[in-house]
Design a protein around this motif. Structure first.
Motif, PDB file in Angstrom:
ATOM      1  N   SER A   1      25.839   8.818 -14.904  1.00 52.53           N
ATOM      2  CA  SER A   1      26.391   7.927 -13.889  1.00 52.53           C
ATOM      3  C   SER A   1      25.373   6.833 -13.575  1.00 52.53           C
ATOM      4  CB  SER A   1      26.732   8.700 -12.611  1.00 52.53           C
ATOM      5  OG  SER A   1      27.834   9.554 -12.830  1.00 52.53           O
ATOM      6  N   ARG A   2      25.866   5.658 -13.245  1.00 53.98           N
ATOM      7  CA  ARG A   2      24.991   4.540 -12.928  1.00 53.98           C
ATOM      8  C   ARG A   2      25.566   3.740 -11.755  1.00 53.98           C
ATOM      9  NH1 ARG A   2      21.916   7.146 -15.011  1.00 53.98           N
ATOM     10  NH2 ARG A   2      20.668   6.804 -16.899  1.00 53.98           N
ATOM     11  N   VAL A   3      24.647   3.176 -10.962  1.00 59.42           N
ATOM     12  CA  VAL A   3      25.002   2.348  -9.810  1.00 59.42           C
ATOM     13  C   VAL A   3      24.257   1.030  -9.935  1.00 59.42           C
ATOM     14  CG1 VAL A   3      24.887   2.130  -7.290  1.00 59.42           C
ATOM     15  CG2 VAL A   3      25.394   4.356  -8.338  1.00 59.42           C
ATOM     16  N   LEU A   4      24.920  -0.075  -9.586  1.00 54.56           N
ATOM     17  CA  LEU A   4      24.274  -1.379  -9.663  1.00 54.56           C
ATOM     18  C   LEU A   4      24.874  -2.290  -8.600  1.00 54.56           C
ATOM     19  CD1 LEU A   4      22.227  -3.126 -11.281  1.00 54.56           C
ATOM     20  CD2 LEU A   4      24.164  -3.886 -12.670  1.00 54.56           C
ATOM     21  N   VAL A   5      24.021  -3.070  -7.951  1.00 58.12           N
ATOM     22  CA  VAL A   5      24.460  -4.065  -6.973  1.00 58.12           C
ATOM     23  C   VAL A   5      24.099  -5.444  -7.502  1.00 58.12           C
ATOM     24  CG1 VAL A   5      24.279  -4.888  -4.601  1.00 58.12           C
ATOM     25  CG2 VAL A   5      24.065  -2.433  -5.080  1.00 58.12           C
ATOM     26  N   LEU A   6      25.108  -6.272  -7.769  1.00 61.60           N
ATOM     27  CA  LEU A   6      24.889  -7.658  -8.167  1.00 61.60           C
ATOM     28  C   LEU A   6      24.778  -8.498  -6.897  1.00 61.60           C
ATOM     29  CD1 LEU A   6      27.616  -8.061 -10.954  1.00 61.60           C
ATOM     30  CD2 LEU A   6      25.265  -7.268 -11.213  1.00 61.60           C
ATOM     31  N   ARG A   7      23.687  -9.247  -6.759  1.00 60.53           N
ATOM     32  CA  ARG A   7      23.497 -10.093  -5.586  1.00 60.53           C
ATOM     33  C   ARG A   7      23.302 -11.540  -6.028  1.00 60.53           C
ATOM     34  NH1 ARG A   7      22.756  -7.315  -0.822  1.00 60.53           N
ATOM     35  NH2 ARG A   7      22.180  -5.104  -1.016  1.00 60.53           N
ATOM     36  N   GLY A   8      23.961 -12.443  -5.334  1.00 61.87           N
ATOM     37  CA  GLY A   8      23.822 -13.861  -5.634  1.00 61.87           C
ATOM     38  C   GLY A   8      24.711 -14.669  -4.726  1.00 61.87           C
TER      39      GLY A   8
ATOM     40  N   LEU B   1      29.406   2.766 -10.694  1.00 63.89           N
ATOM     41  CA  LEU B   1      29.826   2.162  -9.432  1.00 63.89           C
ATOM     42  C   LEU B   1      29.035   0.870  -9.265  1.00 63.89           C
ATOM     43  CD1 LEU B   1      31.385   2.208  -6.803  1.00 63.89           C
ATOM     44  CD2 LEU B   1      29.732   3.871  -5.896  1.00 63.89           C
ATOM     45  N   VAL B   2      29.735  -0.265  -9.374  1.00 63.43           N
ATOM     46  CA  VAL B   2      29.075  -1.568  -9.398  1.00 63.43           C
ATOM     47  C   VAL B   2      29.627  -2.441  -8.271  1.00 63.43           C
ATOM     48  CG1 VAL B   2      28.534  -3.604 -10.789  1.00 63.43           C
ATOM     49  CG2 VAL B   2      28.769  -1.363 -11.894  1.00 63.43           C
TER      50      VAL B   2
ATOM     51  N   LEU C   1      24.022  -0.992   1.410  1.00 59.24           N
ATOM     52  CA  LEU C   1      23.709  -0.855  -0.015  1.00 59.24           C
ATOM     53  C   LEU C   1      22.224  -1.042  -0.302  1.00 59.24           C
ATOM     54  CD1 LEU C   1      26.703  -2.932  -1.444  1.00 59.24           C
ATOM     55  CD2 LEU C   1      26.599  -0.467  -1.002  1.00 59.24           C
ATOM     56  N   ALA C   2      21.435  -1.273   0.727  1.00 60.13           N
ATOM     57  CA  ALA C   2      20.001  -1.495   0.530  1.00 60.13           C
ATOM     58  C   ALA C   2      19.355  -0.290  -0.144  1.00 60.13           C
ATOM     59  CB  ALA C   2      19.322  -1.763   1.876  1.00 60.13           C
ATOM     60  N   GLY C   3      18.472  -0.583  -1.087  1.00 57.66           N
ATOM     61  CA  GLY C   3      17.756   0.475  -1.785  1.00 57.66           C
ATOM     62  C   GLY C   3      18.400   0.929  -3.075  1.00 57.66           C
ATOM     63  N   LEU C   4      19.641   0.518  -3.317  1.00 58.15           N
ATOM     64  CA  LEU C   4      20.301   0.855  -4.587  1.00 58.15           C
ATOM     65  C   LEU C   4      19.813  -0.102  -5.677  1.00 58.15           C
ATOM     66  CD1 LEU C   4      23.957   1.427  -3.302  1.00 58.15           C
ATOM     67  CD2 LEU C   4      22.266   3.182  -3.906  1.00 58.15           C
ATOM     68  N   PRO C   5      19.909   0.298  -6.954  1.00 56.06           N
ATOM     69  CA  PRO C   5      19.480  -0.596  -8.045  1.00 56.06           C
ATOM     70  C   PRO C   5      20.191  -1.941  -7.965  1.00 56.06           C
ATOM     71  CG  PRO C   5      19.905   1.611  -8.879  1.00 56.06           C
ATOM     72  CD  PRO C   5      20.383   1.614  -7.459  1.00 56.06           C
ATOM     73  N   GLU C   6      19.453  -3.022  -8.137  1.00 56.15           N
ATOM     74  CA  GLU C   6      20.008  -4.360  -7.972  1.00 56.15           C
ATOM     75  C   GLU C   6      19.782  -5.226  -9.204  1.00 56.15           C
ATOM     76  OE1 GLU C   6      18.669  -6.431  -4.558  1.00 56.15           O
ATOM     77  OE2 GLU C   6      19.411  -4.927  -3.128  1.00 56.15           O
ATOM     78  N   LEU C   7      20.653  -6.214  -9.341  1.00 50.85           N
ATOM     79  CA  LEU C   7      20.490  -7.270 -10.333  1.00 50.85           C
ATOM     80  C   LEU C   7      20.744  -8.593  -9.627  1.00 50.85           C
ATOM     81  CD1 LEU C   7      20.140  -8.313 -13.241  1.00 50.85           C
ATOM     82  CD2 LEU C   7      22.608  -7.972 -13.565  1.00 50.85           C
ATOM     83  N   GLN C   8      19.719  -9.414  -9.529  1.00 47.22           N
ATOM     84  CA  GLN C   8      19.861 -10.718  -8.895  1.00 47.22           C
ATOM     85  C   GLN C   8      20.495 -11.690  -9.890  1.00 47.22           C
ATOM     86  OE1 GLN C   8      19.169 -11.589  -5.715  1.00 47.22           O
ATOM     87  NE2 GLN C   8      19.907 -13.671  -6.113  1.00 47.22           N
ATOM     88  N   VAL C   9      21.575 -12.324  -9.475  1.00 48.86           N
ATOM     89  CA  VAL C   9      22.260 -13.303 -10.322  1.00 48.86           C
ATOM     90  C   VAL C   9      21.887 -14.692  -9.815  1.00 48.86           C
ATOM     91  CG1 VAL C   9      24.459 -14.084 -11.246  1.00 48.86           C
ATOM     92  CG2 VAL C   9      24.149 -11.661 -10.650  1.00 48.86           C
ATOM     93  N   ASP C  10      21.079 -15.393 -10.596  1.00 54.40           N
ATOM     94  CA  ASP C  10      20.587 -16.711 -10.202  1.00 54.40           C
ATOM     95  C   ASP C  10      21.405 -17.817 -10.861  1.00 54.40           C
ATOM     96  OD1 ASP C  10      18.441 -15.674  -8.623  1.00 54.40           O
ATOM     97  OD2 ASP C  10      17.348 -15.243 -10.474  1.00 54.40           O
TER      98      ASP C  10
END
Length: 265
Positions: free
Chosen positions: A42-49, A186-187, A205-214
């Motif tokens: 299982s994997r979790v990711l938060v896309l932020r941008g 869960l993304v 969602l703070a502290g979960l794995p993140e990917l910054q989308v620039d």
């Protein structure tokens, strides 16, 4: 969902295309996530941008490349922010065929949360006052995802997570921190624009794995703009549009449309 709808500015005009212009790094992260999913993890990711940067296009890419299995989605809507469990209901509805596999207490808690108790012949407990316990509801959603993934891998997509109701956000954050080997991805996508009020939902969602989308690099932004321009444009005008958009694909599209309208007059 980010503004733009069909034909999002992913550089191809096709929201399901695997070729997102200038997004090789992000695609690689999502591809690795799907590879882990196929291997039973299982994997979790938060896309932020910022708004319009392409998070929805990346979620569409992920869903389009998911292994033969189930993709469930929910989208935060600002006008539904105060409606408890609204986002959770949207996400769980396609999975309710697995509800009877859950322990009775979890089944009753989730059914109550989603307003299904009468249809399922379930009754509220005498001491709960009609409100399902947060722990039981979280465990129920975790169990529901696991049961669905036991049949085939499950991809759960939450777009505009900053607008999902607080209870749904809390439950999904609870689940995200407890996924392990269920073949569930869960993304989330969260807008970081200054114009977007930051409700409690995004903070959960703070502290979960993140990917910054620039923003896109200038060369990718120019190539994207050239691909949608209806005709030749002076290089200085093109450079001005690219500079003003600051790598935001949606801003590029809006500025390009504005320039086209001006030229028609």
């Amino acid at each position: 969902m980010e503004p733009g709808g069909k034909g999002r500015p992913d550089g191809t005009g096709d929201p399901l295309s695997p070729q997102l212009r200038g997004r090789a790094r992000e695609q690689e992260v999502l591809d690795r996530l799907l590879l882990d999913l196929r291997r039973g993890h299982s994997r979790v990711l938060v896309l932020r941008g910022e708004s319009g940067i392409g998070k929805t296009a990346l979620l569409t890419y992920l869903a389009g490349r998911a292994p033969a299995g189930r993709v469930v989605r929910t989208v935060g809507v600002e006008t539904e922010f105060e409606i408890a469990y609204s986002a959770l209901q949207q996400m769980c509805a396609p999975l309710l065929s697995q509800l009877d596999r859950l322990p009775a207490a979890q089944r009753a808690a989730l059914a109550t949360a989603l307003g299904l108790e009468l249809g399922l012949g379930l009754e509220r407990g005498p001491s709960d006052g009609g409100s399902p316990g947060g722990l039981l509801t979280g465990l129920a959603v975790l169990g529901l995802f696991a049961e669905a993934a036991a049949v085939e891998p499950l991809v759960c997509v939450v777009d505009d997570a900053q607008w999902i109701d607080g209870i749904s956000a809390a439950v999904l954050a609870f689940v995200a921190r407890r996924l392990d080997a269920e073949s569930v991805a869960l993304v989330f996508a969260v807008s970081t624009s200054a114009s977007v009020r930051t409700p409690t939902s995004a903070g959960l969602l703070a502290g979960l794995p993140e990917l910054q989308v620039d923003g896109l690099r200038d060369d990718d932004a120019r190539a994207l703009l050239d691909s949608v321009l209806p005709g030749p444009v002076h290089p200085r005008v093109r450079d001005a549009i690219v500079a003003e958009a600051r790598g935001n694909p949606l801003a590029l599209m809006e500025l390009q449309r504005g320039e086209s309208e001006i030229r028609k007059r």
